[in-house]
Design a protein around this motif. Structure first.
Motif, PDB file in Angstrom:
ATOM      1  N   GLN A  61      44.448 -10.685 -23.032  1.00  0.00           N
ATOM      2  CA  GLN A  61      43.466  -9.769 -22.461  1.00  0.00           C
ATOM      3  C   GLN A  61      43.721  -9.568 -20.968  1.00  0.00           C
ATOM      4  OE1 GLN A  61      39.878 -11.794 -23.666  1.00  0.00           O
ATOM      5  NE2 GLN A  61      39.683 -10.583 -25.536  1.00  0.00           N
ATOM      6  N   LEU A  62      44.085 -10.619 -20.269  1.00  0.00           N
ATOM      7  CA  LEU A  62      44.378 -10.500 -18.840  1.00  0.00           C
ATOM      8  C   LEU A  62      45.629  -9.642 -18.605  1.00  0.00           C
ATOM      9  CD1 LEU A  62      43.633 -14.122 -17.646  1.00  0.00           C
ATOM     10  CD2 LEU A  62      42.311 -12.072 -17.099  1.00  0.00           C
ATOM     11  N   GLU A  64      46.541  -7.152 -20.347  1.00  0.00           N
ATOM     12  CA  GLU A  64      46.220  -5.770 -20.647  1.00  0.00           C
ATOM     13  C   GLU A  64      45.496  -5.075 -19.501  1.00  0.00           C
ATOM     14  OE1 GLU A  64      44.036  -5.835 -24.294  1.00  0.00           O
ATOM     15  OE2 GLU A  64      45.790  -6.395 -25.481  1.00  0.00           O
ATOM     16  N   THR A  65      44.954  -5.828 -18.587  1.00  0.00           N
ATOM     17  CA  THR A  65      44.194  -5.210 -17.482  1.00  0.00           C
ATOM     18  C   THR A  65      45.078  -4.846 -16.316  1.00  0.00           C
ATOM     19  OG1 THR A  65      43.672  -7.389 -16.553  1.00  0.00           O
ATOM     20  CG2 THR A  65      42.068  -6.367 -18.041  1.00  0.00           C
TER      21      THR A  65
END
Length: 65
Positions: A61-62, A64-65
């Motif tokens: 998730q990190l 993807e940011t």
């Protein structure tokens, strides 16, 4: 005392799992004790895997940011 974080939980469970494996490998246990330890080891392994899966998801998730 504060609640342990995921890293501390993982390290604690992994140390216990290693102790369980050592006892099983050493032998000299009754069948009942060996089964109890095996079950505990399976629980610990699953819990460790869950923590690793959660950490991997957070990293993805990190990324993807």
């Amino acid at each position: 005392m504060s609640e342990p974080n995921a890293v501390e939980q993982y390290e604690t469970m992994l140390a216990e799992l290693q102790a369980v494996v050592e006892r099983l490998e050493h032998g000299e246990l009754s069948l009942a004790e060996a089964l109890r330890l095996y079950e505990r080891g399976a629980e610990l392994a699953a819990a460790c895997q869950q923590l690793l899966d959660t950490a991997e998801l957070r990293v993805r998730q990190l990324d993807e940011t």
